[in-house]
Design a protein around this motif. Structure first.
Motif, PDB file in Angstrom:
ATOM      1  N   GLU A 186     -12.664  52.367  24.209  1.00 54.01           N
ATOM      2  CA  GLU A 186     -13.217  51.151  23.473  1.00 54.01           C
ATOM      3  C   GLU A 186     -14.068  50.355  24.075  1.00 54.01           C
ATOM      4  N   LYS A 187     -13.530  49.991  25.348  1.00 52.05           N
ATOM      5  CA  LYS A 187     -14.375  48.974  25.956  1.00 52.05           C
ATOM      6  C   LYS A 187     -15.781  49.354  26.690  1.00 52.05           C
ATOM      7  N   GLY A 189     -17.345  51.980  25.246  1.00 52.93           N
ATOM      8  CA  GLY A 189     -18.141  52.379  24.212  1.00 52.93           C
ATOM      9  C   GLY A 189     -18.342  53.685  23.969  1.00 52.93           C
ATOM     10  N   THR A 190     -17.267  54.551  24.791  1.00 49.44           N
ATOM     11  CA  THR A 190     -17.410  55.896  24.772  1.00 49.44           C
ATOM     12  C   THR A 190     -16.144  56.658  25.290  1.00 49.44           C
ATOM     13  N   HIS A 191     -15.761  57.705  24.707  1.00 46.81           N
ATOM     14  CA  HIS A 191     -14.511  58.308  25.147  1.00 46.81           C
ATOM     15  C   HIS A 191     -14.695  59.557  25.896  1.00 46.81           C
ATOM     16  N   THR A 199     -20.873  56.240  34.204  1.00 43.23           N
ATOM     17  CA  THR A 199     -20.591  54.881  34.159  1.00 43.23           C
ATOM     18  C   THR A 199     -19.823  54.555  35.824  1.00 43.23           C
TER      19      THR A 199
END
Length: 208
Positions: A186-187, A189-191, A199
């Motif tokens: 969630e933090k 912006g992708t799972h 990242t």
């Protein structure tokens, strides 16, 4: 363990199948001769280990196949098995989410030993690919908007650990790991794990 082998040469597929069935406990096995066939099969076949050739006919090269399989099989160990012993290919494979890069010239025992390491959540590549962003014991997660515990889960996830392995390593429950991963996703912006790898590279998570 469910095994998927992707290679356009039947003799390679059959030889690998026989070798791995002798060395590992294989519950299910599927072979594909090109990238499109592999991607289609991955929709319904929950592979745990994938061996993927780079040079295949049919318009879908190995790297593109790798990227698509990583999305379909986020928890699988995907290993490039290629005749190309080139550091450039290895870097591309690592960046695309591969768990290892093995050359076809490997001896039987070396191949099995390397796969053992990969299945034990180790990355197996030529050491030179770590020169720019080495995978070491020191981590730098400055500016990542996650908590200290989430950072630990994030690091282990990027390194290829399963939820069960992370739980045992951090002495927490699998459910807690799931919750941390959910919050991290969630933090960030992708799972998607392959995007978490990007990242990690962006924020230089792994320091020499």
């Amino acid at each position: 363990m469910n095994l998927m082998i992707i290679d356009d040469h039947e003799i390679v597929r059959d030889g690998l199948s026989m070798l791995l069935q002798q060395s590992f406990c294989i519950d299910g096995r599927i072979c594909a001769c090109d990238g499109y066939e592999a991607v289609k099969a991955a929709v319904d076949f929950p592979a745990d280990l994938v061996l993927l050739d780079l040079s295949m006919p049919g318009g879908l090269d190995g790297m593109t196949t790798l990227e698509r399989l990583r999305k379909l099989l986020p928890d699988a160990k995907i290993v490039i098995f290629s005749m190309h012993d080139d550091i450039g290919y290895q870097k591309k494979a690592y960046e695309a989410g591969a768990d290892g890069y093995l050359i076809k010239q490997l001896k039987r025992d070396d191949l099995i030993q390397s796969l053992d390491k990969i299945l034990a959540n180790q990355k197996v590549f030529d050491t030179h690919i770590w020169e720019d962003d080495t995978e070491g014991d020191q981590f730098n997660l400055i500016d990542l908007p996650i908590t200290k515990r989430e950072k630990e889960v994030f690091i282990l996830t990027v390194k290829g650990y399963s939820q069960k392995d992370i739980a045992e390593r951090l002495d927490i429950s699998v459910k807690t790991v799931e919750n941390h991963r959910q919050k991290i996703g969630e933090k960030l912006g992708t799972h998607k794990r392959y995007e978490w790898v990007e990242t990690a590279r962006k924020y230089k998570v792994f320091q020499p």
